[in-house]
Design a protein around this motif. Structure first.
Motif, PDB file in Angstrom:
ATOM      1  N   VAL A 129      63.739  24.748  48.114  1.00 42.26           N
ATOM      2  CA  VAL A 129      63.015  25.341  49.239  1.00 42.26           C
ATOM      3  C   VAL A 129      61.525  25.284  48.932  1.00 42.26           C
ATOM      4  N   SER A 132      56.978  24.022  54.367  1.00 39.87           N
ATOM      5  CA  SER A 132      57.175  22.853  55.236  1.00 39.87           C
ATOM      6  C   SER A 132      55.945  21.960  55.289  1.00 39.87           C
ATOM      7  N   LEU A 192      62.257  34.030  47.698  1.00 41.90           N
ATOM      8  CA  LEU A 192      61.632  33.526  48.920  1.00 41.90           C
ATOM      9  C   LEU A 192      60.351  34.296  49.243  1.00 41.90           C
ATOM     10  N   GLY A 210      70.511  30.417  50.270  1.00 37.99           N
ATOM     11  CA  GLY A 210      69.113  30.131  50.566  1.00 37.99           C
ATOM     12  C   GLY A 210      68.874  29.602  51.963  1.00 37.99           C
ATOM     13  N   ALA A 211      69.684  28.639  52.406  1.00 36.07           N
ATOM     14  CA  ALA A 211      69.425  28.004  53.702  1.00 36.07           C
ATOM     15  C   ALA A 211      69.569  28.980  54.876  1.00 36.07           C
ATOM     16  N   VAL A 214      66.480  31.223  54.944  1.00 34.60           N
ATOM     17  CA  VAL A 214      65.316  30.499  55.465  1.00 34.60           C
ATOM     18  C   VAL A 214      65.418  30.374  56.982  1.00 34.60           C
ATOM     19  N   HIS A 218      62.344  32.528  57.647  1.00 35.94           N
ATOM     20  CA  HIS A 218      61.229  31.756  57.083  1.00 35.94           C
ATOM     21  C   HIS A 218      61.091  30.396  57.773  1.00 35.94           C
ATOM     22  N   MET A 221      59.335  27.278  56.076  1.00 34.53           N
ATOM     23  CA  MET A 221      59.858  26.706  54.844  1.00 34.53           C
ATOM     24  C   MET A 221      60.840  25.590  55.143  1.00 34.53           C
ATOM     25  N   LYS A 222      60.941  24.638  54.206  1.00 38.08           N
ATOM     26  CA  LYS A 222      61.842  23.502  54.342  1.00 38.08           C
ATOM     27  C   LYS A 222      62.930  23.571  53.276  1.00 38.08           C
ATOM     28  N   VAL A 223      64.168  23.291  53.688  1.00 38.62           N
ATOM     29  CA  VAL A 223      65.324  23.319  52.782  1.00 38.62           C
ATOM     30  C   VAL A 223      65.828  21.892  52.579  1.00 38.62           C
ATOM     31  N   THR A 224      65.956  21.472  51.318  1.00 34.64           N
ATOM     32  CA  THR A 224      66.458  20.131  50.995  1.00 34.64           C
ATOM     33  C   THR A 224      67.617  20.238  50.011  1.00 34.64           C
TER      34      THR A 224
END
Length: 289
Positions: A129, A132, A192, A210-211, A214, A218, A221-224
């Motif tokens: 995370v 973004s 976070l 986490g995802a 978010v 959030h 924020m970006k989740v990968t």
């Protein structure tokens, strides 16, 4: 022994009769044991073991995605849903499932010897995370040079820590506790919040925790999902329902319910924001007709 048994027909007949008696007694003894095991599963309610403060998975208010899956299964069984609440920490299985306070744990990693696993109902992975719009937004692997010298949040003792050590990322890492009572301590939310405040540059969390956090709170924020790590340990896991060891009839019944209701389960998970992967953890789960 064989030559002795063949000395006379009479002695062989006697031995066979004795052996048959032993087998009959074994089967007679096994039936009540199986019945006792089966009787441990309640018929009056769908009894679930769950953490009362483990959002986005479960909580006492019933808003977690595992709560919603439990509601779905209970409705398919035609039974009321009943919870046994206990923090998901040391002693959880021993004090709930093994104590016969409940009959199933909705989310449990495949392969754990404390429970008998059903077929898995989803696969997910650890995620990275980041902001973004930040310089790390394009990072997909922990070997990316852009992570060098960055302060990364990691839950101590989790599999990604091994990859961080391999890539020399631990010297600046900030650790967060693993086994906690989330009624009093919340490592994911703390991580976070630290990321938002700039105290860390990136966060690594179990994706189903986490995802959804978010997604809910959030948007910047970006989740990968971390799907590109070539060395062990793996960072994806298949998630099952856990039942007591020996409860094969109950396991098969839940397997059937999972199979018949998989599209509805997937919809619950996707709506929560859980990263859903294919069975091999190599990419996103492809939608089915």
């Amino acid at each position: 022994m064989r030559s002795a048994m063949l000395k006379t027909l009479a002695s062989a007949t006697t031995s066979l009769a004795a052996a048959a008696g032993v087998l009959l007694s074994m089967f007679a003894g096994a039936a009540p044991a199986a019945a006792q095991t089966s009787d441990l599963v309640a018929k009056r309610a769908f009894r679930v073991c769950a953490d009362p403060a483990n959002l986005p998975m479960s909580d006492r208010s019933g808003t977690g995605f595992e709560n919603k899956i439990a509601e779905l299964i209970a409705s398919k069984l035609g039974l009321p849903l009943e919870y046994s609440w206990f923090p998901m920490a040391t002693g959880f299985i021993r004090k709930t499932l093994q104590a016969n306070a409940c009959d199933v744990v909705i989310g449990y990693a495949q392969g754990d010897e404390l429970v008998l696993n059903t077929n898995h109902y989803y696969t997910s992975a650890y995620v990275l995370v980041v902001a973004s719009a930040g310089p790390l937004a394009g990072v997909k692997t922990l070997s990316d040079p852009r992570l060098k010298d960055k302060r990364i949040g990691i839950v101590a003792g989790t599999p990604p820590a091994t990859h961080m050590a391999r890539n020399e990322l631990l010297q600046n890492a900030k650790g967060y506790h693993l086994m906690v009572d989330r009624r009093h301590e919340d490592p994911a939310d703390e991580m976070l919040a630290d990321l938002k405040a700039g105290a860390i540059d990136a966060a690594i969390l179990w994706g189903p925790i986490g995802a959804p956090l978010v997604k809910a709170s959030h948007p910047d924020m970006k989740v990968t999902p971390l799907l590109s790590e070539s060395a062990p340990p793996k960072l994806f896991y298949r998630i099952t329902m856990g039942v007591r060891q020996g409860e094969k009839v109950w396991e098969r019944k839940l397997n059937s319910l999972i199979r018949r209701n998989q599209p509805e389960i997937n919809a619950i998970l996707a709506n929560a924001g859980v990263p859903l992967l294919n069975d091999m953890g190599t990419g996103p789960l492809e939608p089915t007709d």
